[in-house]
Enzyme design. Structure first.
Site, PDB file in Angstrom:
ATOM      1  N   ASN A   1      -6.998   8.147   2.354  1.00 26.60           N
ATOM      2  CA  ASN A   1      -6.810   7.517   3.785  1.00 26.60           C
ATOM      3  C   ASN A   1      -7.564   8.287   4.845  1.00 26.60           C
ATOM      4  O   ASN A   1      -7.709   9.440   4.881  1.00 26.60           O
ATOM      5  CB  ASN A   1      -5.305   7.976   3.815  1.00 26.60           C
ATOM      6  CG  ASN A   1      -4.579   7.363   5.219  1.00 26.60           C
ATOM      7  OD1 ASN A   1      -4.789   6.127   5.335  1.00 26.60           O
ATOM      8  ND2 ASN A   1      -4.507   8.176   6.172  1.00 26.60           N
ATOM      9  N   GLU A   2      -7.903   7.493   5.847  1.00 24.64           N
ATOM     10  CA  GLU A   2      -8.765   7.835   7.021  1.00 24.64           C
ATOM     11  C   GLU A   2      -9.452   9.205   6.887  1.00 24.64           C
ATOM     12  O   GLU A   2      -9.139  10.419   7.276  1.00 24.64           O
ATOM     13  CB  GLU A   2      -7.772   8.291   8.097  1.00 24.64           C
ATOM     14  CG  GLU A   2      -6.913   6.850   8.498  1.00 24.64           C
ATOM     15  CD  GLU A   2      -6.028   6.977   9.515  1.00 24.64           C
ATOM     16  OE1 GLU A   2      -5.738   8.024   9.950  1.00 24.64           O
ATOM     17  OE2 GLU A   2      -5.197   5.914   9.766  1.00 24.64           O
TER      18      GLU A   2
ATOM     19  N   HIS B   1      -8.448   0.635   9.995  1.00 19.96           N
ATOM     20  CA  HIS B   1      -7.136   0.603  10.612  1.00 19.96           C
ATOM     21  C   HIS B   1      -7.440   0.367  12.175  1.00 19.96           C
ATOM     22  O   HIS B   1      -8.018   0.999  12.785  1.00 19.96           O
ATOM     23  CB  HIS B   1      -6.847   2.144  10.325  1.00 19.96           C
ATOM     24  CG  HIS B   1      -6.479   2.456   8.869  1.00 19.96           C
ATOM     25  ND1 HIS B   1      -6.058   3.637   8.459  1.00 19.96           N
ATOM     26  CD2 HIS B   1      -6.616   1.744   7.713  1.00 19.96           C
ATOM     27  CE1 HIS B   1      -5.918   3.674   7.115  1.00 19.96           C
ATOM     28  NE2 HIS B   1      -6.520   2.566   6.607  1.00 19.96           N
TER      29      HIS B   1
ATOM     30  N   TRP C   1       1.362  -1.237   8.940  1.00 17.62           N
ATOM     31  CA  TRP C   1       1.925   0.078   9.052  1.00 17.62           C
ATOM     32  C   TRP C   1       3.265   0.093   9.740  1.00 17.62           C
ATOM     33  O   TRP C   1       3.367  -0.272  10.978  1.00 17.62           O
ATOM     34  CB  TRP C   1       1.190   1.066   9.389  1.00 17.62           C
ATOM     35  CG  TRP C   1       1.755   2.463   9.299  1.00 17.62           C
ATOM     36  CD1 TRP C   1       2.706   3.002  10.099  1.00 17.62           C
ATOM     37  CD2 TRP C   1       1.502   3.706   8.501  1.00 17.62           C
ATOM     38  NE1 TRP C   1       3.215   4.496   9.562  1.00 17.62           N
ATOM     39  CE2 TRP C   1       2.133   4.663   8.388  1.00 17.62           C
ATOM     40  CE3 TRP C   1       0.479   3.297   7.181  1.00 17.62           C
ATOM     41  CZ2 TRP C   1       2.167   5.793   7.564  1.00 17.62           C
ATOM     42  CZ3 TRP C   1       0.859   4.530   6.384  1.00 17.62           C
ATOM     43  CH2 TRP C   1       1.342   5.577   6.432  1.00 17.62           C
TER      44      TRP C   1
ATOM     45  N   GLU D   1      -4.463  -0.906   7.824  1.00 17.34           N
ATOM     46  CA  GLU D   1      -3.185  -0.628   8.707  1.00 17.34           C
ATOM     47  C   GLU D   1      -3.407  -1.233  10.064  1.00 17.34           C
ATOM     48  O   GLU D   1      -4.340  -1.175  10.558  1.00 17.34           O
ATOM     49  CB  GLU D   1      -3.164   0.971   8.686  1.00 17.34           C
ATOM     50  CG  GLU D   1      -2.958   2.073   7.744  1.00 17.34           C
ATOM     51  CD  GLU D   1      -2.591   3.387   8.003  1.00 17.34           C
ATOM     52  OE1 GLU D   1      -2.453   3.688   9.208  1.00 17.34           O
ATOM     53  OE2 GLU D   1      -2.627   4.404   6.880  1.00 17.34           O
TER      54      GLU D   1
ATOM     55  N   ARG E   1       1.012  -1.266  -0.015  1.00 14.01           N
ATOM     56  CA  ARG E   1      -0.063   0.089   0.202  1.00 14.01           C
ATOM     57  C   ARG E   1       1.101   1.228  -0.186  1.00 14.01           C
ATOM     58  O   ARG E   1       1.899   1.432   0.719  1.00 14.01           O
ATOM     59  CB  ARG E   1      -1.002   0.026   1.441  1.00 14.01           C
ATOM     60  CG  ARG E   1      -1.738   1.013   1.310  1.00 14.01           C
ATOM     61  CD  ARG E   1      -2.921   1.178   2.441  1.00 14.01           C
ATOM     62  NE  ARG E   1      -3.842   2.024   2.604  1.00 14.01           N
ATOM     63  CZ  ARG E   1      -3.833   3.093   3.509  1.00 14.01           C
ATOM     64  NH1 ARG E   1      -2.760   2.844   4.446  1.00 14.01           N
ATOM     65  NH2 ARG E   1      -4.815   3.988   3.387  1.00 14.01           N
TER      66      ARG E   1
ATOM     67  N   TYR F   1      -5.600   0.154  15.412  1.00 13.80           N
ATOM     68  CA  TYR F   1      -4.748   0.784  16.380  1.00 13.80           C
ATOM     69  C   TYR F   1      -5.149   0.499  17.869  1.00 13.80           C
ATOM     70  O   TYR F   1      -5.762  -0.485  18.235  1.00 13.80           O
ATOM     71  CB  TYR F   1      -4.094   2.272  16.190  1.00 13.80           C
ATOM     72  CG  TYR F   1      -3.627   2.148  14.933  1.00 13.80           C
ATOM     73  CD1 TYR F   1      -2.153   1.927  14.834  1.00 13.80           C
ATOM     74  CD2 TYR F   1      -4.071   2.538  13.770  1.00 13.80           C
ATOM     75  CE1 TYR F   1      -1.364   1.913  13.537  1.00 13.80           C
ATOM     76  CE2 TYR F   1      -3.248   2.743  12.387  1.00 13.80           C
ATOM     77  CZ  TYR F   1      -1.758   2.410  12.371  1.00 13.80           C
ATOM     78  OH  TYR F   1      -1.434   2.383  11.358  1.00 13.80           O
TER      79      TYR F   1
END
Length: 386
Positions: free
Chosen positions: A164-165, A231, A289, A260, A87, A233
């Site tokens: 992205n995001e 993503h 990531w 990610e 990516r 996290y």
């Protein structure tokens, strides 16, 4: 992720407590599982497949090209480590130097030479609504149309990750309408690639906005060729949260990837073991990531030190060589002559039977068993997946 010098904004703990682990039902797309017309990488039965219909599960790495344009050799280095997907961070020119069409063509050529699938993403949209410097999904769509010449004919090799995001923790309820509009604009301009759309809330979707509206977004794509990306996290610090979120998509026959994730972060401690194990058990793609170049206190997210492919960090060793890691689970795309020896079924279930390549479509009675290639197969996530 944001630009390296920044860190993710953590939502208030009271908000997280109210939403984490809450699994709401999705309304599935009309006609059952998600499916797109064949041709290039496309969605079939809720899974990303190649042009010939063979399953493709992303196992890869993010590379921050737009901040390190002199590190394009990293694509080959990532592939040499076993990844089947890279990516690549691009810029539409709103916040950083614009990635030109010729530059995109060169990056695609590098991906093809390294035999990896390219996921190309516009990073300028990161945190829109909360970060005043961020650009909109509509602007990202305009960028993709402007570089369409570099994308034409690359449908077997490229996934277009629109932005992205694309929303932070402010105004994120606009995600559904903005995403539908961006998809419609790209399709109207003749871009027929598989599209990837990131979740709001800095990609983590703690509000469930993408999860609860994914079916309507998918149905709005005239090509039925949209993949959803979360993503993971700090929001995803338990196995239950990871499983519940990914299960919501798999159960409804909607394509999902972990676009990610890391092994730790400033907003909490993501459960990378659960992310990788769950993705493997469900046949879901993941993209860690990131290769190298993180800064601003999150250098621990580098997989190698100083872009040196022979200098793996602890995180790099984990994602490549650990349980359910890239080396053990990645298969080269069939367009490059790859593919496993499981008859196209996509792996083996814990009970020893092969997984079905086409998910729930081969399980008409809902018992978790299907029939493909002249033998019984297990539907991922179903009753027989034990």
């Amino acid at each position: 992720m944001r630009k390296p010098r920044n860190t993710l904004t953590a939502a208030a703990g009271t908000v997280f407590a109210a939403v984490l682990g809450l699994l709401l039902s999705l309304t599935g797309p009309a006609g059952g599982t998600a499916e797109a017309a064949e041709g290039g990488l496309h969605v079939s039965d809720g899974r990303l497949v190649e042009g010939d219909g063979s399953a493709f599960v992303m196992r890869g790495v993010n590379h921050a090209h737009t901040w390190y344009p002199d590190r394009a050799d990293s694509i080959a280095d990532i592939a040499a480590r076993g990844a089947n997907t890279v990516r690549i961070v691009l810029s539409s020119g709103g916040r950083w130097t614009r990635t030109s069409a010729s530059e995109i063509s060169a990056l695609i050529d590098r991906c093809k030479a390294a035999e990896v699938i390219c996921v190309l993403e516009v990073h300028d949209t990161t945190g829109y609504g909360e970060d005043g410097a961020a650009t909109s999904l509509d602007q990202a769509a305009d960028y993709w149309i402007s570089v369409r010449s570099a994308l034409e004919g690359q449908e077997d090799y490229v996934v277009v990750n629109i932005g992205n995001e694309p929303f932070g923790n402010t105004g994120y309820t606009a995600w559904t309408g903005a995403t539908k509009a961006a998809v419609a604009k790209l399709r109207g301009a003749g871009i027929g690639h598989a599209l990837m759309v990131d979740a709001p809330n800095w990609g983590q979707d703690w509000s469930g906005t993408m999860r609860d509206n994914a079916a309507s977004v998918f149905a709005s794509d005239p090509d039925r060729n949209t993949v959803f990306s979360v993503h993971m996290y700090g929001v995803y610090d338990t196995a239950t949260e990871v499983r519940d979120y990914l299960d919501a998509f798999v159960t409804e026959g909607l394509p999902i990837v972990v676009g990610e994730f890391g092994d730790r972060h400033s907003d909490g401690d993501p459960d990378e073991d659960a992310i990788m194990a769950t993705a493997q058990s469900l046949g879901v793609g993941y993209l860690g990531w990131s290769w190298s170049g993180n800064g601003g206190g999150v250098e621990y997210l580098d997989m190698v030190n100083g872009f040196d492919p022979n200098a793996l960090t602890g995180w790099g060793d984990r994602i490549f060589h650990g349980s359910d890691g890239i080396v053990a689970t990645s298969e080269t795309a069939g367009v490059y002559g790859g593919g496993g020896d499981d008859g196209g079924t996509g792996g083996t279930a814990p009970n020893g039977y092969p997984y079905c390549a086409h998910g729930g479509a081969s399980d008409p009675d809902g018992d978790g068993w299907g029939w493909e290639n002249g033998r019984s197969c297990v539907v991922r996530g179903g009753a027989a997946d034990r």
